[in-house]
Write an enzyme that holds these catalytic residues in place. Structure first.
Site, mmCIF file in Angstrom:
data_model
loop_
_atom_site.group_PDB
_atom_site.id
_atom_site.type_symbol
_atom_site.label_atom_id
_atom_site.label_comp_id
_atom_site.label_asym_id
_atom_site.label_seq_id
_atom_site.Cartn_x
_atom_site.Cartn_y
_atom_site.Cartn_z
ATOM 1 N N CYS A 122 0.849 -1.189 0.000
ATOM 2 C CA CYS A 122 0.000 0.000 0.000
ATOM 3 C C CYS A 122 0.886 1.239 0.000
ATOM 4 O O CYS A 122 2.121 1.149 0.094
ATOM 5 C CB CYS A 122 -0.910 -0.007 1.232
ATOM 6 N N HIS A 157 4.195 1.689 11.733
ATOM 7 C CA HIS A 157 3.089 1.449 12.663
ATOM 8 C C HIS A 157 2.872 2.603 13.629
ATOM 9 O O HIS A 157 1.841 2.668 14.293
ATOM 10 C CB HIS A 157 3.356 0.174 13.467
ATOM 11 N N GLU A 183 0.891 -0.706 16.329
ATOM 12 C CA GLU A 183 0.043 0.443 16.005
ATOM 13 C C GLU A 183 -0.816 0.836 17.202
ATOM 14 O O GLU A 183 -0.998 2.025 17.486
ATOM 15 C CB GLU A 183 -0.853 0.129 14.796
ATOM 16 N N ASN A 209 -2.995 -7.057 8.904
ATOM 17 C CA ASN A 209 -3.848 -6.995 7.710
ATOM 18 C C ASN A 209 -3.808 -8.304 6.927
ATOM 19 O O ASN A 209 -4.808 -8.716 6.346
ATOM 20 C CB ASN A 209 -3.480 -5.791 6.845
ATOM 21 N N SER A 264 1.862 -5.431 3.383
ATOM 22 C CA SER A 264 3.305 -5.323 3.591
ATOM 23 C C SER A 264 4.093 -6.397 2.841
ATOM 24 O O SER A 264 5.293 -6.555 3.061
ATOM 25 C CB SER A 264 3.632 -5.391 5.094
#
Length: 314
Positions: free
Chosen positions: A17, A79, A131, A230, A273
């Site tokens: 991303c 993060h 995160e 994710n 990632s």
């Protein structure tokens, strides 16, 4: 020997991303400008292939600032980090670059705003994830209550009489999070939510692309790291979308080929990632064993990009 046919439904969007691309480029540009070594606090993104590639270029990954010399640059991971980390770096006179994803920074700003406005915060996220640690570290202790499950949403007890807001980790299951939010809104009708959803566009898009292919597949393989939130959510979404034979692998060498016994249609995706080179590696490994036909299924086109920090743009 005739190879058995295998149709691969290749999910799109998949893989890197904008936030991951930016974080990796920050480390690479820092190495180019300042030479070896450049230190990185925590894995820049959750993928061993990426980490090892950057190590080969001269990056040194550490868990704490105590392991970084005063005279070398340090990069904070995508993060995000608690406020205490840059404060400690500044106290030591260190040069640091913040690779926090801008969409995570958005959540940090939301948390800070809610506290300034006198609200208690419920954060939906996974305990111990970097995160979540970074976001909770933006505000005074006790300002945020962490909720991980529907059951916890039913029982969480905010301070009586205090106004309430919720925020979320950016890499959660869209559907699971919606269920938790629904519980919070039922229990606390005046709870304030984000103006724009905290779950990031890339997480949402990758889950949508998995939903598009999973019902048509006999098995789904997600390429990503076991500590990648994710990526793990993609496996769960595939299973909940009708494909119960859903697997997470870091790269082709980890595939248990018995997973594909009797499989005619395989879905393939990658977490945000995971680099595309690992997708190509898996596809090539499949071609060595099967007569592969690839059908790419695209649900949207991503055009998001993020600028590098100002220190690297001069």
């Amino acid at each position: 020997m005739t190879k058995r046919p295998l149709t691969i439904l290749l999910a799109n969007p998949r893989g890197f991303c904008a936030g991951v691309n930016r974080a990796i480029h920050i480390v690479e540009e820092a190495l180019r400008r300042y030479g070896r070594p450049v230190y990185v606090r925590h894995e820049i993104v959750h993928n061993r292939y990426v980490v090892q590639s950057l190590e080969a270029q001269g990056a040194v990954f550490v868990e704490e600032l105590d392991d970084v010399p005063d005279d070398r640059p340090v990069v904070f991971s995508a993060h995000g980090v608690p406020k205490t980390v840059p404060a400690a770096a500044e106290k030591r006179g260190m040069f640091y670059l913040d690779a926090t994803c801008p969409l995570v920074t958005k959540v940090h700003h939301e948390a800070a705003r809610h506290v300034l406005d006198g609200r208690q915060i419920i954060m939906i996220g996974h305990s111990g994830h970097p995160e979540v640690v970074g976001t909770m570290g933006q505000v005074p202790d006790g300002s945020i209550l962490l909720v991980e499950t529907l059951e916890q949403a039913e029982t969480v007890q905010p301070t009586p009489g205090q106004s309430l807001a919720y925020i979320t980790q950016t890499t959660l299951s869209v559907d699971d999070t919606a269920g938790i939010v629904a519980v919070l809104r039922r229990r606390f009708p005046d709870v304030e939510g984000p103006h724009k959803e905290d779950i990031c566009y890339a997480t949402t898009n990758r889950q949508q692309s998995i939903k598009a292919i999973a019902p048509r597949c006999d098995a789904v393989m997600v390429i990503g790291a076991p500590n990648s939130s994710n990526s793990r959510r993609l496996v769960e979404v595939a299973a909940s979308s009708g494909c119960h034979r859903s697997y997470l692998v870091q790269r082709a060498s980890e595939i248990d080929w018995s997973w594909l016994d009797g499989i005619n249609r395989l879905g393939v995706s990658a977490g945000a990632s995971a680099p595309e080179v690992l997708v190509d590696e898996v596809l090539e490994a499949c071609r060595q064993r099967f007569e592969v036909t690839i059908e790419e299924i695209s649900v949207t086109r991503e055009t998001v990009t993020f600028k590098l920090p100002a220190e690297l743009c001069t």
